[in-house]
Design a protein around this motif. Structure first.
Motif, mmCIF file in Angstrom:
data_model
loop_
_atom_site.group_PDB
_atom_site.id
_atom_site.type_symbol
_atom_site.label_atom_id
_atom_site.label_comp_id
_atom_site.label_asym_id
_atom_site.label_seq_id
_atom_site.Cartn_x
_atom_site.Cartn_y
_atom_site.Cartn_z
ATOM 1 N N SER A 280 0.819 -1.227 0.000
ATOM 2 C CA SER A 280 0.000 0.000 0.000
ATOM 3 C C SER A 280 0.845 1.266 0.000
ATOM 4 O O SER A 280 0.363 2.333 -0.375
ATOM 5 C CB SER A 280 -0.957 0.006 1.200
ATOM 6 N N THR A 281 2.116 1.177 0.429
ATOM 7 C CA THR A 281 2.949 2.390 0.497
ATOM 8 C C THR A 281 3.669 2.679 -0.827
ATOM 9 O O THR A 281 4.360 3.684 -0.932
ATOM 10 C CB THR A 281 4.005 2.245 1.620
ATOM 11 N N GLY A 282 3.521 1.798 -1.806
ATOM 12 C CA GLY A 282 4.204 1.999 -3.086
ATOM 13 C C GLY A 282 3.376 2.846 -4.043
ATOM 14 O O GLY A 282 2.327 3.399 -3.688
ATOM 15 N N HIS B 208 6.379 -3.313 3.468
ATOM 16 C CA HIS B 208 7.583 -4.021 3.894
ATOM 17 C C HIS B 208 8.142 -3.370 5.155
ATOM 18 O O HIS B 208 8.088 -3.945 6.235
ATOM 19 C CB HIS B 208 8.600 -3.980 2.743
ATOM 20 N N ARG B 209 8.632 -2.117 5.018
ATOM 21 C CA ARG B 209 9.203 -1.468 6.202
ATOM 22 C C ARG B 209 8.917 0.028 6.282
ATOM 23 O O ARG B 209 9.448 0.694 7.166
ATOM 24 C CB ARG B 209 10.708 -1.724 6.276
ATOM 25 N N SER B 210 8.088 0.586 5.394
ATOM 26 C CA SER B 210 7.770 2.030 5.446
ATOM 27 C C SER B 210 6.690 2.274 6.501
ATOM 28 O O SER B 210 5.522 2.535 6.191
ATOM 29 C CB SER B 210 7.276 2.529 4.095
ATOM 30 N N VAL B 211 7.135 2.212 7.758
ATOM 31 C CA VAL B 211 6.186 2.243 8.871
ATOM 32 C C VAL B 211 5.456 3.595 8.974
ATOM 33 O O VAL B 211 4.236 3.639 9.192
ATOM 34 C CB VAL B 211 6.969 1.909 10.170
ATOM 35 N N LYS C 137 3.463 -8.163 -11.640
ATOM 36 C CA LYS C 137 3.601 -8.993 -12.849
ATOM 37 C C LYS C 137 4.552 -10.150 -12.613
ATOM 38 O O LYS C 137 4.472 -11.182 -13.274
ATOM 39 C CB LYS C 137 4.064 -8.127 -14.020
ATOM 40 N N GLU C 138 5.479 -9.986 -11.627
ATOM 41 C CA GLU C 138 6.463 -11.030 -11.373
ATOM 42 C C GLU C 138 5.806 -12.360 -10.993
ATOM 43 O O GLU C 138 6.374 -13.426 -11.210
ATOM 44 C CB GLU C 138 7.433 -10.577 -10.275
ATOM 45 N N THR C 139 4.597 -12.303 -10.437
ATOM 46 C CA THR C 139 3.868 -13.528 -10.091
ATOM 47 C C THR C 139 3.693 -14.406 -11.333
ATOM 48 O O THR C 139 3.959 -15.615 -11.300
ATOM 49 C CB THR C 139 2.487 -13.163 -9.508
#
Ligand SMILES: NC(=O)c1ccc[n+]([C@@H]2O[C@H](COP(=O)([O-])OP(=O)(O)OC[C@H]3O[C@@H](n4cnc5c(N)ncnc54)[C@H](OP(=O)(O)O)[C@@H]3O)[C@@H](O)[C@H]2O)c1
Length: 410
Positions: A36-38, A63-66, A150-152
């Motif tokens: 959600s932070t991207g 991931h880590r953008s708290v 898309k990597e999925t």
């Protein structure tokens, strides 16, 4: 904290499986936003905010953008926040979390929470192969997934599509090219399709010579002419590896043989892709380069309603230009065609090699032109397997990353 309840099997949603007439009052769809932070994640939240209550946030994960994640939690009041990185999560104090929101930590917690019965749609917007496991978990639970990651499909396309079919789960593309094709395909029957044509902006170096390309810096490569995106996909766009990955994504998502997939460079990024039917008709989808459009399409399908995406204004002059890609200066496109044709472990190796090479380029440890060179080498030299298991794929993903790291280290 890891959620205690096991996921319940979800029945197919009537909102997904049958169009809802306009006159029926809408039901709020609970959305889980992974990443959600991207760039895609924040655009998704803008679509949710503008949806007039049609969509609500059930879960936000980063991931880590708290800091940005907590800010989103205060605005959208999700039931769950997930921080994948444990060290980052440890910096959060209970007082930071708004009332009604709970915190879960780690990738396993994310996998479990996306399968919960309250989740109606999952937006898969984590960057890189790291997005595969939570997308897999969501599909395994029969969810409808709006797929930006898309990597999925690049790494495990056949396995993912088989899983989705087995679980009666749906995959709706968020990539603007695939969203365009998804819409254009509705103009005909599957047997009437002659080819799918993916448009590419050509990135910031479309006019560069091969010599000049070898010298470009990360700062230059991060300045995309039309799209505002996260750093990894912006570099992929500059090398045109993004189009290679999208060819592979289209191969599996639309079950289209590689020889029916083509790329055309279109610098304005207004025509988002085209389908050519057997009678020669080309059906395209157009709009300004704004991710809110395909995100809303994937969230609202099969319905449409007004949203916050920008619109084309034909009161201003608009010129559309198309040209073929140059395989000499941008060899990545050919790698994508090769990997789409060969299948098996090709996509996983190409993707992992590219992720590591892009990281090294951004850190100043690799030249821009070495990204495609290294990817091509590993694609051709890897121990190819035509019908890999998920374990085979993960093993070769790790192998390719290690190979790139040793090459860069030398
Ligand atoms: N941006 C676009 O316009 C666009 C268009 C089409 C497709 N896509 C695809 O969409 C995906 C996301 O792209 P993006 O541009 O939005 O990327 P981005 O801006 O770099 O954002 C990536 C998101 O993923 C999270 N993340 C990274 N590693 C993670 C991990 N190991 N576990 C959980 N979360 C993790 C990040 O969290 P932190 O903030 O905490 O690091 C962030 O929320 C990519 O696959 C890309 O190819 C993007």
């Amino acid at each position: 904290m890891v959620p205690s309840e096991r996921p319940a099997a979800t029945a197919p949603s009537p909102l997904v499986d049958a169009p809802v007439p306009e006159s029926v009052p809408h039901v709020r769809l609970n959305v889980a936003v992974l990443g959600s932070t991207g760039s895609v994640g924040t655009n998704t939240l803008e679509v949710i905010a503008a949806s007039g209550g049609r969509f609500g946030c059930h879960l936000l994960a980063a991931h880590r953008s708290v800091g940005p994640l907590l800010e989103q939690a205060r605005r959208f009041r999700p039931a769950w926040l997930v921080v994948v990185d444990e060290a980052a999560a440890a910096t959060i104090s209970p007082a930071d979390i708004p009332p009604g929101t709970r915190l879960a930590v780690g990738p396993a917690a994310l996998d479990e929470l996306v399968t919960g019965p309250e989740v109606d749609r999952v937006v898969s917007a984590i960057v890189g192969a790291a997005g595969l496991r939570s997308t897999w978990a969501a599909l395994d639970a029969g969810k409808t997934v709006a797929l930006a990651n898309k990597e999925t499909l690049v790494t495990a396309g056949p396995l993912v599509m088989r899983l989705a079919a087995r679980r009666r789960a749906s995959l709706l593309p968020v990539d603007s090219e695939h969203a365009a094709i998804h819409q254009a395909l509705r103009a005909g029957q599957p047997g009437e399709v002659r080819r799918l044509i993916l448009t590419a902006s050509g990135g910031p170096f479309r006019g560069h010579s091969a010599v000049a390309l070898a010298e470009v810096t990360p700062a230059e490569a991060l300045r995309h002419p039309t799209w505002s995106m996260g750093p990894k996909i912006t570099i992929d766009s500059a090398t045109m590896m993004n189009k290679a990955l999208e060819l592979i994504e289209a191969r599996w998502l639309f079950d289209m043989p590689a020889e029916k997939l083509e790329v055309v460079v279109h610098p304005q990024s207004v025509v988002h892709s085209l389908v050519e039917f057997v009678d020669g008709s080309l059906v395209a989808q157009l709009g300004p380069p704004d991710m809110k459009m395909p995100i809303q399409y994937a969230l609202s399908f099969p319905q449409r309603f007004p949203g916050p995406a920008r619109r084309l204004d034909f009161c201003n002059p608009l010129t559309l230009h198309f040209e073929p890609p140059d395989p000499e200066r941008f060899p990545a496109v050919r790698l994508g065609q090769e990997a789409a044709a060969r299948g098996g472990t090709s996509g996983a190796v190409l993707n992992a090699a590219n992720e590591e090479a892009v990281r090294a380029f951004l850190d100043g440890r690799l030249r821009f032109t070495d990204i495609a060179m290294l990817c091509g080498r590993l694609l051709r030299e890897h121990p190819f397997q035509p019908d890999p298991t998920l374990d085979d794929i993960l093993r070769l993903d790790a192998w390719a990353r290690q190979e790139v790291a040793s090459w860069v280290g030398r």
